[in-house]
Design a protein around this motif. Structure first.
Motif, PDB file in Angstrom:
ATOM      1  N   PRO A 413       0.812  -1.232   0.000  1.00 50.72           N
ATOM      2  CA  PRO A 413       0.000   0.000   0.000  1.00 50.72           C
ATOM      3  C   PRO A 413       0.839   1.273   0.000  1.00 50.72           C
ATOM      4  N   SER A 414       2.065   1.196   0.476  1.00 46.22           N
ATOM      5  CA  SER A 414       2.884   2.412   0.528  1.00 46.22           C
ATOM      6  C   SER A 414       3.352   2.864  -0.845  1.00 46.22           C
ATOM      7  N   LEU A 415       3.203   1.982  -1.890  1.00 46.20           N
ATOM      8  CA  LEU A 415       3.638   2.366  -3.228  1.00 46.20           C
ATOM      9  C   LEU A 415       2.849   3.559  -3.751  1.00 46.20           C
ATOM     10  N   LEU A 416       1.580   3.643  -3.386  1.00 45.33           N
ATOM     11  CA  LEU A 416       0.752   4.772  -3.823  1.00 45.33           C
ATOM     12  C   LEU A 416       1.345   6.095  -3.348  1.00 45.33           C
ATOM     13  N   VAL A 417       1.741   6.136  -2.101  1.00 45.26           N
ATOM     14  CA  VAL A 417       2.299   7.365  -1.538  1.00 45.26           C
ATOM     15  C   VAL A 417       3.641   7.675  -2.183  1.00 45.26           C
ATOM     16  N   HIS A 418       4.486   6.643  -2.359  1.00 43.80           N
ATOM     17  CA  HIS A 418       5.792   6.867  -2.963  1.00 43.80           C
ATOM     18  C   HIS A 418       5.658   7.410  -4.388  1.00 43.80           C
ATOM     19  N   ARG A 419       4.734   6.817  -5.151  1.00 45.01           N
ATOM     20  CA  ARG A 419       4.571   7.253  -6.538  1.00 45.01           C
ATOM     21  C   ARG A 419       3.949   8.648  -6.623  1.00 45.01           C
ATOM     22  N   GLY A 420       2.998   8.941  -5.741  1.00 47.43           N
ATOM     23  CA  GLY A 420       2.412  10.287  -5.738  1.00 47.43           C
ATOM     24  C   GLY A 420       3.453  11.347  -5.440  1.00 47.43           C
ATOM     25  N   LEU A 421       4.312  11.060  -4.463  1.00 49.07           N
ATOM     26  CA  LEU A 421       5.384  11.992  -4.129  1.00 49.07           C
ATOM     27  C   LEU A 421       6.395  12.096  -5.268  1.00 49.07           C
ATOM     28  N   ALA A 422       6.644  10.961  -5.950  1.00 47.26           N
ATOM     29  CA  ALA A 422       7.579  10.976  -7.080  1.00 47.26           C
ATOM     30  C   ALA A 422       7.031  11.822  -8.229  1.00 47.26           C
ATOM     31  N   CYS A 463       2.263  18.768   0.076  1.00 48.21           N
ATOM     32  CA  CYS A 463       1.091  17.991   0.493  1.00 48.21           C
ATOM     33  C   CYS A 463       1.384  16.493   0.497  1.00 48.21           C
ATOM     34  N   TRP A 464       2.101  16.005  -0.534  1.00 45.46           N
ATOM     35  CA  TRP A 464       2.423  14.582  -0.565  1.00 45.46           C
ATOM     36  C   TRP A 464       3.418  14.213   0.537  1.00 45.46           C
ATOM     37  N   MET A 465       4.295  15.104   0.917  1.00 45.35           N
ATOM     38  CA  MET A 465       5.172  14.847   2.061  1.00 45.35           C
ATOM     39  C   MET A 465       4.356  14.713   3.341  1.00 45.35           C
ATOM     40  N   THR A 466       3.312  15.554   3.481  1.00 49.81           N
ATOM     41  CA  THR A 466       2.426  15.450   4.639  1.00 49.81           C
ATOM     42  C   THR A 466       1.684  14.124   4.624  1.00 49.81           C
ATOM     43  N   VAL A 467       1.209  13.715   3.428  1.00 50.99           N
ATOM     44  CA  VAL A 467       0.539  12.411   3.294  1.00 50.99           C
ATOM     45  C   VAL A 467       1.486  11.283   3.668  1.00 50.99           C
ATOM     46  N   GLU A 468       2.758  11.392   3.252  1.00 54.18           N
ATOM     47  CA  GLU A 468       3.761  10.370   3.579  1.00 54.18           C
ATOM     48  C   GLU A 468       3.932  10.231   5.097  1.00 54.18           C
ATOM     49  N   MET A 469       4.009  11.357   5.776  1.00 45.72           N
ATOM     50  CA  MET A 469       4.150  11.316   7.236  1.00 45.72           C
ATOM     51  C   MET A 469       2.908  10.712   7.892  1.00 45.72           C
ATOM     52  N   PHE A 470       1.731  11.092   7.393  1.00 44.00           N
ATOM     53  CA  PHE A 470       0.500  10.541   7.958  1.00 44.00           C
ATOM     54  C   PHE A 470       0.397   9.042   7.685  1.00 44.00           C
ATOM     55  N   HIS A 471       0.859   8.612   6.532  1.00 45.73           N
ATOM     56  CA  HIS A 471       0.811   7.193   6.184  1.00 45.73           C
ATOM     57  C   HIS A 471       1.655   6.369   7.160  1.00 45.73           C
ATOM     58  N   ILE A 472       2.871   6.822   7.440  1.00 45.13           N
ATOM     59  CA  ILE A 472       3.737   6.108   8.391  1.00 45.13           C
ATOM     60  C   ILE A 472       3.124   6.139   9.787  1.00 45.13           C
ATOM     61  N   PHE A 473       2.599   7.285  10.164  1.00 43.82           N
ATOM     62  CA  PHE A 473       1.997   7.426  11.489  1.00 43.82           C
ATOM     63  C   PHE A 473       0.792   6.503  11.661  1.00 43.82           C
ATOM     64  N   LEU A 484      -8.136   1.697   2.108  1.00 39.45           N
ATOM     65  CA  LEU A 484      -9.544   2.053   1.994  1.00 39.45           C
ATOM     66  C   LEU A 484      -9.746   3.524   1.663  1.00 39.45           C
ATOM     67  N   PHE A 485      -8.730   4.345   1.849  1.00 44.96           N
ATOM     68  CA  PHE A 485      -8.876   5.795   1.644  1.00 44.96           C
ATOM     69  C   PHE A 485      -7.799   6.330   0.698  1.00 44.96           C
ATOM     70  N   GLN A 486      -7.524   5.558  -0.356  1.00 42.93           N
ATOM     71  CA  GLN A 486      -6.512   6.023  -1.299  1.00 42.93           C
ATOM     72  C   GLN A 486      -6.963   7.281  -2.037  1.00 42.93           C
ATOM     73  N   TRP A 487      -8.269   7.409  -2.295  1.00 42.73           N
ATOM     74  CA  TRP A 487      -8.774   8.591  -3.004  1.00 42.73           C
ATOM     75  C   TRP A 487      -8.565   9.870  -2.183  1.00 42.73           C
ATOM     76  N   VAL A 488      -8.545   9.708  -0.842  1.00 39.74           N
ATOM     77  CA  VAL A 488      -8.285  10.866   0.008  1.00 39.74           C
ATOM     78  C   VAL A 488      -6.851  11.356  -0.182  1.00 39.74           C
ATOM     79  N   PHE A 489      -5.913  10.415  -0.357  1.00 41.87           N
ATOM     80  CA  PHE A 489      -4.528  10.793  -0.588  1.00 41.87           C
ATOM     81  C   PHE A 489      -4.379  11.573  -1.899  1.00 41.87           C
ATOM     82  N   TYR A 490      -5.065  11.091  -2.961  1.00 44.79           N
ATOM     83  CA  TYR A 490      -5.010  11.807  -4.241  1.00 44.79           C
ATOM     84  C   TYR A 490      -5.606  13.210  -4.119  1.00 44.79           C
ATOM     85  N   LEU A 491      -6.717  13.295  -3.397  1.00 54.53           N
ATOM     86  CA  LEU A 491      -7.356  14.591  -3.221  1.00 54.53           C
ATOM     87  C   LEU A 491      -6.456  15.555  -2.448  1.00 54.53           C
TER      88      LEU A 491
END
Length: 646
Positions: A413-422, A463-473, A484-491
């Motif tokens: 699941p962390s790939l979504l965050v990594h790719r969004g930040l990339a 914003c994606w850095m903030t999402v990354e921190m929230f994901h780890i937390f 379940l909330f991947q669309w929230v990360f995109y938003l």
């Protein structure tokens, strides 16, 4: 050694003391009168071209002022008798007037002081009798050929009534009683003479401004030394955009254009006069030619008003040839500034392209653009550093985006965050690599779009850095399933920045060509970014600083909570260095962005180089961080999410 009043009575008789006191009082009054006369004559000499004064000896019957004026250049005759002061002759350019004015009479007064003022440039003739002005010819624009240089002609003696103590500009002609004074004129080019006189005065530009204001002219005004436009503002004034017609031998495309905002209209006045003067030569100003100012200078003034702190700026657009150095808008109010110096306060510089600059000033003064000496070496170095860092980041982001595909069959699941930040960092590096080139393009719209895209990619990366921190937390502290909330990360990563930047584009006057550097710099850097305007500064503090503060504070709180939760686990001692390295890189990203966001004003050279180096290498730091995560995963023998918990 002086005597007291009591001592005087002891050595001088009382009668003599009183006589001395009366004489002292008379001497004081005489000195004061002489001083006032000298000041008055000096002021008159500066304000009027011709000034003939005298004392009119008349009877006690009602008196009048008669005049008969015609066009031409022959002579003017000033005569007086028992009841009439007469002005007649041919000296005007356009004025033809003939009438009689009843004067105020006093049966106990048999003499009156009078002056005749003649300004040929304005075609203005005024007669002052006992301190009251009578305008015989009103201003009728600035005259070209006119009658001036009046010199004394024939005088006729009088016996009882006439003019005594006649004088011209304070110089007494004769003290004898005369029936009339005649002055012959010479026809010359008044505009050329006026410009020659203005060029010799300390504040020649002020002379031009004042005479145009008094000329009662409307529309275009032409002088050999300046061109201008006179605008009348009424209650329905909604702003005005204009360009002065080009003078002879000057390319019309190089004349500055001016926009006057509607906020200039005074609420307390139903009518005001605005004077715009265009100077093609700096010799009218006391500042030497070595100050680096352009030859084009624009003067703006309003009748009987001082214009400061306008809510909407006056916009003046200058055209110039391509220069190796940069330009900065400056102004100089010669009526207020005792120090002769061009100042940048109150004016904002907007670079349109390599041959066009716009000055946005919140006050009226003399405005121009001044050359700022810049060292090209720093600009080239910054361009090379930024290009190299962006190239490294672009490659790193591509590697980071496609690297996870090597592990097939593993759900991460962390790939979504990594790719969004990339993706966000990829576009940030792409924008940074082109801003210096697009800043030199002669297209204001392209620079605005590029500045908006750079701002969007910067906010998206944050914003994606903030999402990354929230994901780890969420995995470590809350055991939360982020799938379940991947669309929230995109938003959060792409939608919120788009909403903010779109709103700023609708507001306008936010993005454009930005000069990053000190006012007295030896190095400058141009980029398509947020302007240094009031709206841009407000948007910067609310959006950029606000979002950065939220991301930094929330990251610090999450880091603190996670450290408390896992420091008692057995895995903490084994993997605390990997954990701290991951969070240390996140802090480094925040520091990088903070370096640019908090230094919204002029950057020093060191800060500017650090900002360019670290920001352009963001993609490389993200790839390094992902590599550390992969190493942690192999050390623990777990999945990516479990590795984070480890």
């Amino acid at each position: 050694m002086g005597y007291r009043s009591a001592d005087l009575h002891q050595v001088i008789p009382n009668g003599d003391v009183m006589f001395m006191k009366q004489n002292l009082k008379a001497v004081r009054m005489l000195l004061i009168s002489c001083l006032l006369l000298i000041v008055g004559l000096a002021a008159t000499d500066n304000d009027r071209d011709f000034n003939m004064c005298g004392k009119w000896l008349h009877g006690i019957a009602p008196r009048n002022l008669e005049y008969d004026l015609k066009t031409g250049c022959e002579r003017i005759e000033i005569s007086a008798n028992e009841i009439t002061l007469s002005i007649q002759g041919r000296i005007t350019a356009k004025c033809t007037q003939s009438s009689s004015i009843q004067l105020d009479s006093n049966p106990h007064q048999n003499q009156s002081h009078f002056c005749v003022f003649w300004e040929p440039l304005l075609d203005l003739l005024i007669v002052e009798v006992n301190g009251k002005n009578h305008t015989l010819c009103k201003p009728n624009g600035l005259q070209g050929t006119c009658c001036t240089d009046l010199y004394q002609g024939v005088q006729e003696n009088a016996h009882m009534y006439g003019i005594v103590n006649g004088s011209v500009k304070g110089d007494v002609i004769t003290g004898d009683l005369k029936r009339n004074y005649t002055f012959d004129g010479a026809q010359i080019n008044c505009k050329e003479k006026f410009c020659d006189e203005a060029s010799l005065k300390p504040r020649g530009a002020n002379m031009i401004e004042e005479v145009v204001m008094r000329s009662n002219a409307k529309g275009r005004v032409d002088l050999p030394c300046a061109q201008g436009t006179v605008i009348e503002m009424n209650e329905e004034f909604t702003g005005h955009n204009f360009t002065v017609p080009a003078p002879r031998f000057v390319d019309a495309n190089t004349i500055p254009s001016v926009y006057i905002p509607s906020s200039l209209k005074s609420v307390s006045r139903s009518r005001s006069i605005v004077v715009y003067i265009y100077y093609k030569n700096k010799t009218l100003f006391e500042i030497g030619s070595s100050d680096g100012a352009l030859d084009e200078i624009v003067g703006l003034s309003v009748e009987d008003e001082t214009i400061e702190n306008l809510p909407e700026p006056v916009r003046i657009r200058f055209h110039h040839s391509a220069l190796p150095s940069t330009l900065q808008c400056v102004s100089w109010d010669t009526r207020k500034d005792s120090v002769e110096k061009w100042r940048s306060e109150g004016c904002e510089t907007v670079i349109i392209n390599a041959n066009k600059i716009e000055c946005r000033c919140h006050h009226f003064a003399y405005i121009t653009a001044q050359v700022v000496r810049a060292t090209v070496r720093h600009q080239k170095a910054l361009t090379i550093v930024t290009s190299a860092g962006c190239a490294l980041s672009l490659v790193s982001c591509l590697v980071l985006f496609f690297w996870p595909y090597k592990r097939k069959g593993e759900k991460d699941p962390s790939l979504l965050v990594h790719r969004g930040l990339a993706v966000a960092t990829f576009f940030l590096s792409l924008c940074l690599s082109y801003i210096s080139r697009l800043a030199n393009a002669e297209n204001e719209t392209v620079c605005k779009i590029t500045g908006a895209l750079l701002h969007y990619s910067l906010l998206s990366t944050l914003c994606w850095m903030t999402v990354e921190m929230f994901h780890i937390f969420s995995f470590i502290y809350c055991k939360f399933n982020s799938e379940l909330f991947q669309w929230v990360f995109y938003l959060a990563g792409f939608g919120i920045p788009a909403l903010l930047v779109g709103k700023l584009l609708c507001i306008g006057d936010i993005y454009g060509l930005r000069n990053i550097g000190n006012e007295d710099i030896t190095s400058q850097y141009f980029m398509c970014w947020m302007l240094n305007s009031d709206r841009s500064r407000l948007a910067h503090y609310i959006i950029n600083i606000g979002l950065f503060a939220v991301a930094t504070s929330s990251g610090a709180v999450m880091l603190f909570l996670v450290a408390i939760k896992i420091h008692t686990r057995p895995e903490w001692r084994k993997n605390r260095m990997a954990f701290l390295s991951i969070w240390g890189l996140i802090c480094l990203f925040g520091t990088t962005l903070g370096l640019g966001l908090f230094n919204f004003g002029p950057l020093s050279e060191t800060m500017l180089f650090l900002f360019c180096i670290i920001t352009s290498c963001q993609g490389f730091f993200h790839m390094l961080r992902y590599y550390i995560l992969e190493r942690t995963k192999k050390m623990c023998g777990l999945s990516s999410d479990e590795a984070v918990q480890c």
